[in-house]
Scaffold this active site. Sequence first.
Site, mmCIF file in Angstrom:
data_model
loop_
_atom_site.group_PDB
_atom_site.id
_atom_site.type_symbol
_atom_site.label_atom_id
_atom_site.label_comp_id
_atom_site.label_asym_id
_atom_site.label_seq_id
_atom_site.Cartn_x
_atom_site.Cartn_y
_atom_site.Cartn_z
ATOM 1 N N ASN A 146 0.897 -0.997 0.041
ATOM 2 C CA ASN A 146 0.006 -0.079 0.062
ATOM 3 C C ASN A 146 0.888 1.174 0.084
ATOM 4 O OD1 ASN A 146 -2.571 -1.436 -0.162
ATOM 5 N ND2 ASN A 146 -2.150 -1.797 2.289
ATOM 6 N N HIS B 95 6.802 -1.678 3.189
ATOM 7 C CA HIS B 95 6.476 -3.180 3.606
ATOM 8 C C HIS B 95 5.802 -3.712 2.525
ATOM 9 C CE1 HIS B 95 3.485 -0.826 5.662
ATOM 10 N NE2 HIS B 95 2.569 -1.924 5.275
HETATM 11 P P1 AMP Z 1 -0.563 -0.999 5.910
HETATM 12 O O1 AMP Z 1 -1.764 -0.711 6.149
HETATM 13 O O2 AMP Z 1 -0.060 -1.678 4.410
HETATM 14 O O3 AMP Z 1 0.694 0.116 6.166
HETATM 15 O O4 AMP Z 1 -0.146 -2.335 6.601
HETATM 16 C C1 AMP Z 1 0.255 -2.210 7.868
HETATM 17 C C2 AMP Z 1 0.107 -3.564 8.478
HETATM 18 O O5 AMP Z 1 0.745 -3.895 9.782
HETATM 19 C C3 AMP Z 1 -1.405 -3.955 8.938
HETATM 20 O O6 AMP Z 1 -1.692 -5.262 7.841
HETATM 21 C C4 AMP Z 1 -1.417 -4.233 10.453
HETATM 22 O O7 AMP Z 1 -2.142 -5.420 10.837
HETATM 23 C C5 AMP Z 1 0.212 -4.653 10.419
HETATM 24 N N1 AMP Z 1 0.489 -4.330 12.020
HETATM 25 C C6 AMP Z 1 0.645 -3.303 12.590
HETATM 26 N N2 AMP Z 1 1.059 -3.393 13.939
HETATM 27 C C7 AMP Z 1 1.802 -4.572 13.806
HETATM 28 C C8 AMP Z 1 2.671 -5.341 14.660
HETATM 29 N N3 AMP Z 1 3.157 -4.733 15.670
HETATM 30 N N4 AMP Z 1 3.305 -6.319 14.331
HETATM 31 C C9 AMP Z 1 2.916 -6.856 13.157
HETATM 32 N N5 AMP Z 1 2.140 -6.358 12.296
HETATM 33 C C10 AMP Z 1 1.613 -5.093 12.521
#
Ligand code: AMP
Length: 111
Positions: free
Chosen positions: A85, A98
């Site tokens: 994203n 990511h």
């Molecule tokens: P985005 O919305 O593309 O920035 O993705 C962020 C992702 O990070 C989401 O799918 C969340 O569920 C995930 N996320 C948020 N905090 C954590 C964390 N502490 N450990 C692992 N994943 C996380």
Amino acid sequence: MTTIFGRIIKKELPAEVVFENDRFLAIKDIYPIAPVHLLIMPKKEFKNLQAMQEEDLKLFPELIEIAQKLAEEFDVEEGYRLLTNNGESAGQTILHLHFHLIGGRPLGAMG
Ligand code: AMP
């Protein structure tokens, strides 16, 4: 700006690590949307693709290689989605580049 992922990379916050080397970290997403939902990230901090310079693009062959290996390891090599994203209007919530590797159920068309 340090993000949650920056702090996970520095081991200041816990995560379920599924791959790590000097350049990349891959973890399980804490709120999985499918049976397999991994996040693959470069350790070097880029807000998103738009923040990468030409010399940074050499990270990509290895990123794809890691995705291929993880897809095999998690048994989704027959079908998975690898996406980023890019920007808040695209749904980016954590401003550290990511890639989501998602699979383990029929994913349907992109919405
Ligand atoms: P985005 O919305 O593309 O920035 O993705 C962020 C992702 O990070 C989401 O799918 C969340 O569920 C995930 N996320 C948020 N905090 C954590 C964390 N502490 N450990 C692992 N994943 C996380």
